[in-house]
Design a protein around this motif. Structure first.
Motif, PDB file in Angstrom:
ATOM      1  N   THR A   7     -57.426   4.831  28.044  1.00 60.36           N
ATOM      2  CA  THR A   7     -57.203   3.812  27.022  1.00 60.36           C
ATOM      3  C   THR A   7     -58.322   2.779  27.088  1.00 60.36           C
ATOM      4  O   THR A   7     -58.777   2.413  28.165  1.00 60.36           O
ATOM      5  CB  THR A   7     -55.850   3.104  27.235  1.00 60.36           C
ATOM      6  OG1 THR A   7     -54.812   4.081  27.265  1.00 60.36           O
ATOM      7  CG2 THR A   7     -55.555   2.120  26.125  1.00 60.36           C
ATOM      8  N   LEU A   8     -58.727   2.327  25.907  1.00 60.54           N
ATOM      9  CA  LEU A   8     -59.773   1.313  25.810  1.00 60.54           C
ATOM     10  C   LEU A   8     -59.282   0.235  24.864  1.00 60.54           C
ATOM     11  O   LEU A   8     -58.832   0.528  23.752  1.00 60.54           O
ATOM     12  CB  LEU A   8     -61.058   1.957  25.277  1.00 60.54           C
ATOM     13  CG  LEU A   8     -62.324   1.137  25.246  1.00 60.54           C
ATOM     14  CD1 LEU A   8     -62.710   0.687  26.659  1.00 60.54           C
ATOM     15  CD2 LEU A   8     -63.453   1.963  24.657  1.00 60.54           C
ATOM     16  N   PHE A  22     -57.327   7.715  24.305  1.00 63.14           N
ATOM     17  CA  PHE A  22     -58.093   8.954  24.243  1.00 63.14           C
ATOM     18  C   PHE A  22     -57.246  10.174  24.592  1.00 63.14           C
ATOM     19  O   PHE A  22     -57.563  11.280  24.177  1.00 63.14           O
ATOM     20  CB  PHE A  22     -59.315   8.875  25.164  1.00 63.14           C
ATOM     21  CG  PHE A  22     -60.322   7.862  24.710  1.00 63.14           C
ATOM     22  CD1 PHE A  22     -61.135   8.106  23.618  1.00 63.14           C
ATOM     23  CD2 PHE A  22     -60.455   6.662  25.372  1.00 63.14           C
ATOM     24  CE1 PHE A  22     -62.065   7.185  23.192  1.00 63.14           C
ATOM     25  CE2 PHE A  22     -61.388   5.722  24.961  1.00 63.14           C
ATOM     26  CZ  PHE A  22     -62.192   5.985  23.863  1.00 63.14           C
ATOM     27  N   THR A  23     -56.160   9.983  25.336  1.00 61.26           N
ATOM     28  CA  THR A  23     -55.281  11.088  25.679  1.00 61.26           C
ATOM     29  C   THR A  23     -54.485  11.543  24.455  1.00 61.26           C
ATOM     30  O   THR A  23     -54.411  12.727  24.145  1.00 61.26           O
ATOM     31  CB  THR A  23     -54.327  10.692  26.814  1.00 61.26           C
ATOM     32  OG1 THR A  23     -55.097  10.208  27.918  1.00 61.26           O
ATOM     33  CG2 THR A  23     -53.475  11.861  27.263  1.00 61.26           C
ATOM     34  N   LYS A  24     -53.900  10.574  23.748  1.00 60.16           N
ATOM     35  CA  LYS A  24     -53.117  10.880  22.547  1.00 60.16           C
ATOM     36  C   LYS A  24     -53.987  10.920  21.292  1.00 60.16           C
ATOM     37  O   LYS A  24     -53.489  11.280  20.228  1.00 60.16           O
ATOM     38  CB  LYS A  24     -52.013   9.836  22.365  1.00 60.16           C
ATOM     39  CG  LYS A  24     -50.980   9.870  23.463  1.00 60.16           C
ATOM     40  CD  LYS A  24     -49.917   8.828  23.236  1.00 60.16           C
ATOM     41  CE  LYS A  24     -48.903   8.853  24.368  1.00 60.16           C
ATOM     42  NZ  LYS A  24     -47.894   7.815  24.216  1.00 60.16           N
ATOM     43  N   ARG A  25     -55.250  10.505  21.430  1.00 61.86           N
ATOM     44  CA  ARG A  25     -56.193  10.414  20.302  1.00 61.86           C
ATOM     45  C   ARG A  25     -55.589   9.592  19.164  1.00 61.86           C
ATOM     46  O   ARG A  25     -55.384  10.058  18.056  1.00 61.86           O
ATOM     47  CB  ARG A  25     -56.623  11.792  19.838  1.00 61.86           C
ATOM     48  CG  ARG A  25     -57.433  12.497  20.902  1.00 61.86           C
ATOM     49  CD  ARG A  25     -58.055  13.741  20.404  1.00 61.86           C
ATOM     50  NE  ARG A  25     -58.888  14.313  21.458  1.00 61.86           N
ATOM     51  CZ  ARG A  25     -59.671  15.337  21.288  1.00 61.86           C
ATOM     52  NH1 ARG A  25     -59.753  15.911  20.118  1.00 61.86           N
ATOM     53  NH2 ARG A  25     -60.391  15.793  22.280  1.00 61.86           N
ATOM     54  N   MET A  26     -55.351   8.313  19.506  1.00 65.75           N
ATOM     55  CA  MET A  26     -54.694   7.407  18.593  1.00 65.75           C
ATOM     56  C   MET A  26     -55.356   6.027  18.669  1.00 65.75           C
ATOM     57  O   MET A  26     -55.724   5.577  19.754  1.00 65.75           O
ATOM     58  CB  MET A  26     -53.218   7.300  18.971  1.00 65.75           C
ATOM     59  CG  MET A  26     -52.400   6.413  18.097  1.00 65.75           C
ATOM     60  SD  MET A  26     -50.617   6.476  18.440  1.00 65.75           S
ATOM     61  CE  MET A  26     -50.524   6.383  20.196  1.00 65.75           C
ATOM     62  N   VAL A  27     -55.499   5.373  17.516  1.00 59.86           N
ATOM     63  CA  VAL A  27     -56.008   4.008  17.424  1.00 59.86           C
ATOM     64  C   VAL A  27     -54.876   3.121  16.932  1.00 59.86           C
ATOM     65  O   VAL A  27     -54.189   3.466  15.972  1.00 59.86           O
ATOM     66  CB  VAL A  27     -57.195   3.908  16.437  1.00 59.86           C
ATOM     67  CG1 VAL A  27     -57.642   2.472  16.274  1.00 59.86           C
ATOM     68  CG2 VAL A  27     -58.344   4.776  16.887  1.00 59.86           C
ATOM     69  N   ILE A  28     -54.703   1.972  17.597  1.00 55.60           N
ATOM     70  CA  ILE A  28     -53.657   1.034  17.199  1.00 55.60           C
ATOM     71  C   ILE A  28     -54.265  -0.366  17.099  1.00 55.60           C
ATOM     72  O   ILE A  28     -54.915  -0.837  18.041  1.00 55.60           O
ATOM     73  CB  ILE A  28     -52.501   1.000  18.214  1.00 55.60           C
ATOM     74  CG1 ILE A  28     -51.878   2.376  18.353  1.00 55.60           C
ATOM     75  CG2 ILE A  28     -51.456  -0.030  17.810  1.00 55.60           C
ATOM     76  CD1 ILE A  28     -50.889   2.491  19.487  1.00 55.60           C
ATOM     77  N   THR A  29     -54.065  -1.020  15.949  1.00 53.35           N
ATOM     78  CA  THR A  29     -54.372  -2.435  15.779  1.00 53.35           C
ATOM     79  C   THR A  29     -53.116  -3.084  15.204  1.00 53.35           C
ATOM     80  O   THR A  29     -52.101  -2.410  15.012  1.00 53.35           O
ATOM     81  CB  THR A  29     -55.571  -2.668  14.821  1.00 53.35           C
ATOM     82  OG1 THR A  29     -55.178  -2.349  13.493  1.00 53.35           O
ATOM     83  CG2 THR A  29     -56.781  -1.852  15.222  1.00 53.35           C
ATOM     84  N   SER A  30     -53.190  -4.369  14.877  1.00 52.88           N
ATOM     85  CA  SER A  30     -52.004  -5.019  14.307  1.00 52.88           C
ATOM     86  C   SER A  30     -51.677  -4.491  12.914  1.00 52.88           C
ATOM     87  O   SER A  30     -50.545  -4.607  12.452  1.00 52.88           O
ATOM     88  CB  SER A  30     -52.203  -6.531  14.251  1.00 52.88           C
ATOM     89  OG  SER A  30     -53.267  -6.840  13.387  1.00 52.88           O
ATOM     90  N   SER A  31     -52.650  -3.886  12.244  1.00 50.64           N
ATOM     91  CA  SER A  31     -52.407  -3.391  10.879  1.00 50.64           C
ATOM     92  C   SER A  31     -52.676  -1.896  10.710  1.00 50.64           C
ATOM     93  O   SER A  31     -52.678  -1.391   9.596  1.00 50.64           O
ATOM     94  CB  SER A  31     -53.273  -4.172   9.894  1.00 50.64           C
ATOM     95  OG  SER A  31     -54.636  -3.993  10.218  1.00 50.64           O
TER      96      SER A  31
END
Length: 81
Positions: A7-8, A22-31
């Protein structure tokens, strides 16, 4: 040998934080929450596109220092489109 990150956490251009898993290949922001197979980088304006099934699925922007850090990690994990 450099250990790969799972995770970064990065600062965005909108005074927000982005978390890239990077493990789940997911990006999360507030929106935004988006899955990706690879990442595409626009060096002119520090915008990253999440690519899923060979199509852009989402875009986000980070600060220049965060952009360089993310691009280096994506390259190390062979995730650059």
């Amino acid at each position: 040998m450099k250990e790969r990150l799972n995770t970064l956490s990065l600062d965005t251009a909108f005074n927000d934080a982005a978390s890239i898993n990077f493990t789940k290949r997911m990006v999360i922001t507030s929106s935004l929450c988006a899955y990706f197979d690879s990442l595409s980088f626009n060096d002119d304006c520090e915008i990253i596109a999440c690519v899923k099934d060979q199509k852009p699925s989402a875009h986000f922007q980070v600060l220049p220092q965060s952009y360089k850090r993310l691009k280096a990690e994506a390259k190390a994990q062979n995730l650059i489109n």
